[in-house]
Every structure is written in structure tokens, then in C-alpha cells.
Motif scaffolding. Structure first.
Motif, PDB file in Angstrom:
ATOM      1  N   UNK A 156       9.855   7.610   7.955  1.00 17.20           N
ATOM      2  CA  UNK A 156       9.209   6.927   9.152  1.00 17.20           C
ATOM      3  C   UNK A 156       7.922   6.252   8.495  1.00 17.20           C
ATOM      4  N   UNK A 157       7.304   7.200   7.682  1.00 21.68           N
ATOM      5  CA  UNK A 157       5.927   6.721   7.077  1.00 21.68           C
ATOM      6  C   UNK A 157       6.196   5.319   6.420  1.00 21.68           C
ATOM      7  N   UNK A 158       7.197   5.490   5.428  1.00 18.38           N
ATOM      8  CA  UNK A 158       7.470   4.059   4.531  1.00 18.38           C
ATOM      9  C   UNK A 158       7.511   3.088   5.428  1.00 18.38           C
ATOM     10  N   UNK A 159       8.634   3.183   6.567  1.00 20.35           N
ATOM     11  CA  UNK A 159       8.949   2.241   7.440  1.00 20.35           C
ATOM     12  C   UNK A 159       7.781   1.493   8.113  1.00 20.35           C
ATOM     13  N   UNK A 160       6.708   2.356   8.457  1.00 30.23           N
ATOM     14  CA  UNK A 160       5.559   1.927   9.172  1.00 30.23           C
ATOM     15  C   UNK A 160       4.414   1.135   8.504  1.00 30.23           C
ATOM     16  N   UNK A 161       4.613   1.671   6.968  1.00 31.51           N
ATOM     17  CA  UNK A 161       3.623   0.968   5.964  1.00 31.51           C
ATOM     18  C   UNK A 161       4.376  -0.239   5.329  1.00 31.51           C
ATOM     19  N   UNK A 162       5.547  -0.288   5.529  1.00 30.79           N
ATOM     20  CA  UNK A 162       6.204  -1.514   5.075  1.00 30.79           C
ATOM     21  C   UNK A 162       5.464  -2.890   5.148  1.00 30.79           C
TER      22      UNK A 162
ATOM     23  N   UNK B 277      -1.259   8.445  16.733  1.00 28.35           N
ATOM     24  CA  UNK B 277      -1.375   7.896  18.201  1.00 28.35           C
ATOM     25  C   UNK B 277      -0.064   7.884  18.865  1.00 28.35           C
ATOM     26  N   UNK B 278       1.159   7.791  17.946  1.00 28.71           N
ATOM     27  CA  UNK B 278       2.431   7.863  18.796  1.00 28.71           C
ATOM     28  C   UNK B 278       3.059   8.879  18.621  1.00 28.71           C
ATOM     29  N   UNK B 279       2.429  10.155  18.320  1.00 32.01           N
ATOM     30  CA  UNK B 279       2.970  11.499  18.422  1.00 32.01           C
ATOM     31  C   UNK B 279       4.246  11.481  17.266  1.00 32.01           C
ATOM     32  N   UNK B 280       4.012  11.195  16.462  1.00 30.86           N
ATOM     33  CA  UNK B 280       5.365  11.141  15.298  1.00 30.86           C
ATOM     34  C   UNK B 280       4.630  11.865  13.872  1.00 30.86           C
ATOM     35  N   UNK B 281       3.492  12.249  14.048  1.00 31.76           N
ATOM     36  CA  UNK B 281       2.941  12.916  12.617  1.00 31.76           C
ATOM     37  C   UNK B 281       4.110  14.141  12.250  1.00 31.76           C
ATOM     38  N   UNK B 282       4.625  14.855  12.918  1.00 26.70           N
ATOM     39  CA  UNK B 282       5.597  15.827  12.549  1.00 26.70           C
ATOM     40  C   UNK B 282       6.898  15.248  12.128  1.00 26.70           C
ATOM     41  N   UNK B 283       7.017  14.055  12.336  1.00 26.27           N
ATOM     42  CA  UNK B 283       8.372  13.350  11.699  1.00 26.27           C
ATOM     43  C   UNK B 283       8.114  12.301  10.795  1.00 26.27           C
ATOM     44  N   UNK B 284       6.821  12.405  10.167  1.00 27.41           N
ATOM     45  CA  UNK B 284       6.502  11.341   9.035  1.00 27.41           C
ATOM     46  C   UNK B 284       7.422  11.183   7.776  1.00 27.41           C
ATOM     47  N   UNK B 285       7.908  12.354   7.293  1.00 29.74           N
ATOM     48  CA  UNK B 285       8.784  12.302   6.139  1.00 29.74           C
ATOM     49  C   UNK B 285      10.373  12.485   6.649  1.00 29.74           C
ATOM     50  N   UNK B 286      10.600  12.261   7.855  1.00 28.90           N
ATOM     51  CA  UNK B 286      12.068  12.184   8.427  1.00 28.90           C
ATOM     52  C   UNK B 286      12.469  10.750   7.826  1.00 28.90           C
ATOM     53  N   UNK B 287      14.019  10.777   7.759  1.00 23.75           N
ATOM     54  CA  UNK B 287      14.486   9.545   7.713  1.00 23.75           C
ATOM     55  C   UNK B 287      14.585   9.000   8.911  1.00 23.75           C
TER      56      UNK B 287
END
Lengths: 228, 339
Positions: free
Chosen positions: A105-111, A133-143
């Protein structure tokens, strides 16, 4: 005086010109959208909404006519400069999200920041801010393929906003969402509008276009705007 | 004709490049005739798409055309093994009337193609295609060059005869030999050195004055670079024959321009010619860029590119001087005398 951030002047878009499968998706259409407004393009499937959104989003060029985004005639720009303008000014949320499945998720957002030459420290800072902001911190390393529909959508919105664009375009954002997720999406959109973003959404979902926060509704049929 | 792999390779290469060039010229003509930037009509959008494609194809074509000059030299060197009497590329090139003619044409073409590529690069940096019509007209005008190249190449290839004894470089670049090679070898080193340094100082002096003077003089000075660099190239070749080669080979009678390109001389010529071509190409282009004055934003970009070209040409010239005079310095330090 109206401040138009999006202007479409007599635009026509024809696919497969001169071939048996020639289709004119948008016909001689004109449109103006003011800064900071939330506009919905509604219409049945095949009415030309997505094509018009692609033209505004610099995903494609018109066959004839002019597309002006934030004062720049983007339809006349060479590909390289059009992409630069797009990256700087437009965030795009695709109907099927178009997240890269094999990446986190993190890499997708930073792309989108990579071609901008922004330092990795700043990339992480901005992405983490959006994840929070979008409540995704716990998913940042998930595919992204392992995320739920709602999470994928929030990741797609976060990616669209990472460059801090003035204009946000969303193609049928509620098409694959249940009513609860649609409501959450509209909350996000409402907040983005309040923060000054110009938002253009294509939708045939009454839950979306009947909201009071919508400033204008344009209806499309057979490639033309029939009412506004 | 000798069906040597290098000849066949060049034949295929030349033919393919001419085909690509021709396709680009056809499209360039359409763009030249139909271009109207202010139009939002279908034809203009098609031409805008086309110019992107054509520009990419021609970039590739001209880049490979430039490489063909070096491939041609390698071919000539390789063919020396099968032509009786030939010791290096000179023997191959002088085996018929077309070899040196083709080489000279290729050198001129290389500079022309390089300049076009730089102009195309500049145009592609702009949002409004300001040079489209001019650059495609220039492309149409230079179209005879690849045509002449291919005609001369096939004439050269078909007239290669392994049964005819050709001349070696020793006899072509010999003081007693007739022809241009003999005349060049016969020319006094002191005269050629004087001419070469005169031109080099003229170039550097012109650049110094151009930097100091006002805009009007700057323009004249920058424009003058174009002919000055042509003179620099010619005098550099002259000085290579009459002076540099003498110290590379450490022989008075051997003035070949090609032998030192090979492995026997540690590819010395590659460095020498690379610096000379880079300096001349960049220098001439720098002069040409001065002609771009409108619109203002394009002129500004052109000046920035011109500055880069000036820097490259300056370092190229310095590299040529160091590379060219290194064998002389080494010889003098070793022996304490001149040849």
C-alpha cells in the motif's frame, strides 16, 4: 468573476477513426467547471462520461476541440508536457482502482512521487500522512491485493492525493461499493471539497449525485451533455 | 564487389536507414505543409501525434547514421586484409575513386546530422513546437545526403576488386606522392602548426571578446564560431598529418591518418578523432544556435544549450590538444630532440 479551472471547448473524441469499429464517444461538447466546486457527470453506461473524464484527466487527447486545465491548453501540449501538467495538477481515481497488486500500500501511494524527483524522506512523510488520514496505517506493508474493497478504494484516493493536486477526478467511485462504503467515500470527498479541491465525479448512482454538497450535475447522453 | 561481412552489414544498414529516412521525409513534408499550431482541428492533432513519432524515428536514424562513419572506417580497415597492397584503411579507400569521396561526404553528413539532432532536441524541450516547420524543412533539405551516401557506398563496394593492387598508406601520405595525400604530407609542419594555432587562438580570442562585449557583438562573435570551427577541423587534420602522426609513429616518412586508430597504437586515433569531432560538432552547433532569436522563451533555451555546446567544444579542443601533442612531448622528454 468565475474562475474556471476546467474548460472544455467543442471537444470531440473519436476512437478507431476511419475503421469499421469507429466510435465517437464525445461529440462537440463544451463544459466549464469553477475552482473548488464538486461536479457530477451522470449518464447511462456508454454515454461518454469516462471518455470526457479521460480528456480532462489528460489520459487521452481530443480528436478536435480544446481542453484547458488551470489555464493551460493541455490538448495542445506534447505528451511529455501534458504528463507533467497532469502529475502536478490532477489526481485520478479509477473505476477499478488500478492499484499495483504486487506492491505494498505504501509503495502504491508513493509511486506518483517518483518521477517528480522528490526525496525518499519526503515521499515517506507525505505517504504516512495520507495513510493516517485514510485510516490505512495498519495496512501500509500489505500487498494491495490482500485489501478489502473499501481499503483499496481509500488507498486509491490516497494515491490520487499524494501530489497534492488541485483537481480530483473520480470515475464511478462507488460502482463496487456497498452503501456503507459509499457513504464513507462521500465523507472523504466532502472533506476534500472543503479543503479547496475541485472534484469531478462520474456516476450513475443517485446516492452520489443527489447529495447536497454537489454543486453541479451534468447529464450525458450519446456523447453530449444534454442537461446541467 | 567483395561479399565481405562488413560490406554486407553496411549495405543492409545503409538501405534500412535510407528507408527510415525516406519515411520520415514523406511525413516531414506533410507536417511542413499542414502545420497550423493554433488550429484545434483533427488534422492538426494528427500532425502533432505524427511529429512525436517522426522525431523519435529520425533521432534513431541519424544517430545510427553518425555511427556509420565509424563503422565505415572499421570496414575499410578490415578490408585491408583482403586487398593486395593495402596496409590499413587508406589502401581500401584509395582502391577506387569512391572511397575517400564517401569518407569526406560522411564526415560532412555527420556534422549536419549532429546539428539537426541538437535542433530537434531543443524543439522537443518546448511546449509549443516552435521549430517544427523549420526543422522538418531542414530534414527535407538534408535528404540528398543519405541518398548520395548510399549511391557512393554501392559504387565503392561494387568497384572493390581484390585482383587490383592498391596503394598503402606509406605511398598515399608520402611527400613524393602525387595527389592530395602527398600534398598534405609534403606541407611543412611549421606552416600547418602556425595555421592550426592561429585558428585555435582566433576561436578562443573570439570567445573571450564575445564574453566581454555587448549583445550586438556577442551575436556576431557567436555566429563567427560556425566558420571558425570548420577551419579548426581542417587545420587539425592538416596538423595531424604533418606533425602529430610523425611523433606517434616516430617516423618522418609515415604520415598516415588511419594506422594509429588500431590496436597497434593502443587506439590512439580513437581518442584523437573523438575529441576533434566532439569539439567541432559542438562548436559549430553553438554557432548555429545563435540564429535562434524568436520567440523569447525559445531563444533563452537556445542560449542555455549554446553555453553547454561552448563548454563541450572548449573541453573537446583541450582534449585534442593534449592527446595530439602528447606523443611529441613524450618523444622530446625521452630523446631531447625533435624529429
Amino acid at each position: 468573476m468565475d474562475n474556471h479551472v476546467i474548460e472544455i471547448i467543442n471537444v470531440t473524441k473519436t476512437y478507431n477513426k476511419g475503421k469499421p469499429n469507429e466510435v465517437t464517444a464525445v461529440k462537440d461538447t463544451s463544459l466549464e467547471i469553477n475552482e473548488g466546486s464538486l461536479v457530477v457527470l451522470k449518464g447511462s453506461s456508454g454515454s461518454g462520461k469516462t471518455t470526457l473524464l479521460s480528456l480532462i484527466g489528460c489520459q487521452t487527447k481530443p480528436t478536435t476541440g480544446e481542453v484547458i486545465i488551470q489555464g493551460k491548453k493541455v490538448s495542445k501540449l506534447p505528451e511529455k508536457f501534458m504528463n507533467l501538467h497532469k502529475r502536478k495538477n490532477i489526481g485520478f481515481i479509477f473505476q477499478h482502482f488500478q492499484l499495483i497488486a504486487g506492491m505494498s500500500v505504501l509503495d502504491n501511494i508513493m509511486l506518483p512521487l517518483i518521477p517528480e524527483g522528490i526525496s525518499s524522506k519526503e515521499r515517506y512523510r507525505r505517504a504516512n500522512q495520507l495513510l493516517e488520514q485514510f485510516n490505512l496505517t495498519h495496512r501500509r506493508e500489505f500487498k494491495t491485493s490482500s485489501l478489502s474493497g473499501g481499503e483499496q478504494q481509500r488507498a486509491a484516493i490516497a494515491r490520487a492525493l499524494i501530489n497534492n493536486p488541485g483537481i480530483l477526478l473520480a470515475d464511478e467511485p462507488s460502482a463496487h461499493l456497498d452503501s456503507e462504503l459509499t457513504s464513507s467515500l462521500l465523507d472523504h470527498i466532502s472533506r476534500l471539497k472543503q479543503s479547496g479541491h475541485t472534484i469531478l465525479i462520474t456516476s450513475h448512482d443517485p446516492d452520489v449525485y443527489q447529495k447536497s454538497m454537489v454543486d453541479h450535475i451534468f447529464e450525458m447522453k450519446n456523447g453530449q451533455i444534454i442537461s446541467s | 564487389m567483395i561479399l565481405h561481412p562488413w560490406i554486407l552489414g553496411l549495405a543492409v544498414g545503409h538501405s534500412t536507414l535510407l528507408l527510415l529516412f525516406s519515411l520520415c521525409v514523406l511525413n516531414a513534408w506533410q507536417i511542413f505543409r499542414g502545420w497550423d499550431y493554433n488550429s484545434t482541428g483533427e488534422n492538426q492533432f494528427l500532425l502533432e501525434k505524427k511529429t512525436y513519432l517522426i522525431s523519435s524515428i529520425i533521432n534513431f536514424t541519424l544517430f545510427v547514421q553518425i555511427l556509420m562513419l565509424f563503422l565505415f572506417e572499421i570496414t575499410a580497415d578490415e578490408l585491408a586484409n583482403v586487398l593486395p597492397g593495402a596496409m590499413c584503411a587508406v589502401g581500401t579507400l584509395s582502391s577506387n575513386n569512391y572511397g575517400f569521396l564517401l569518407l569526406n561526404l560522411k564526415i560532412v553528413s555527420t556534422f549536419v546530422y549532429f546539428m539537426w539532432l541538437v535542433i530537434n532536441y531543443l524543439d522537443n524541450q518546448m511546449e509549443t513546437y516552435p521549430l517544427v516547420k523549420k526543422k522538418y524543412l531542414a530534414l527535407i533539405l538534408i535528404y540528398p545526403l543519405p541518398i548520395m551516401e548510399i549511391i557512393l557506398f554501392f559504387k565503392f563496394a561494387f568497384h572493390l576488386d581484390p585482383s587490383v593492387i592498391t596503394s598503402c598508406c606509406g605511398s598515399v601520405f608520402n611527400e613524393s606522392a602525387k595527389g592530395i595525400g602527398g600534398s598534405l604530407a609534403n606541407s611543412s609542419a611549421s606552416i600547418s602548426l602556425s595555421l592550426f594555432f592561429c585558428v585555435a587562438f582566433l576561436l578562443l580570442g573570439n570567445r573571450y571578446i564575445t564574453c566581454r562585449w555587448g549583445r550586438g557583438h556577442k551575436r556576431l562573435g557567436a555566429l563567427l564560431e560556425f566558420p571558425f570551427w570548420i577551419l579548426f577541423f581542417i587545420t587539425a587534420i592538416l596538423v595531424t598529418i604533418s606533425f602529430i602522426s610523425t611523433y606517434v609513429y616516430e617516423m618522418v616518412s609515415h604520415n598516415c591518418l588511419f594506422c594509429f586508430i588500431g590496436s597497434q597504437y593502443h587506439y590512439y586515433g580513437v581518442f584523437l578523432y573523438f575529441s576533434l569531432f566532439i569539439a567541432t560538432g559542438a562548436g559549430m552547433t553553438g554557432g548555429l544556435l545563435e540564429m535562434i532569436t524568436k520567440p523569447a522563451i525559445l531563444a533563452k533555451k537556445a542560449r542555455l544549450l549554446q553555453k553547454k555546446m561552448h563548454t563541450v567544444s572548449f573541453y573537446g579542443m583541450m582534449l585534442f590538444l593534449v592527446t595530439g601533442f602528447w606523443p611529441f612531448i613524450v618523444y622530446y622528454i625521452k630523446t631531447g630532440r625533435l624529429i
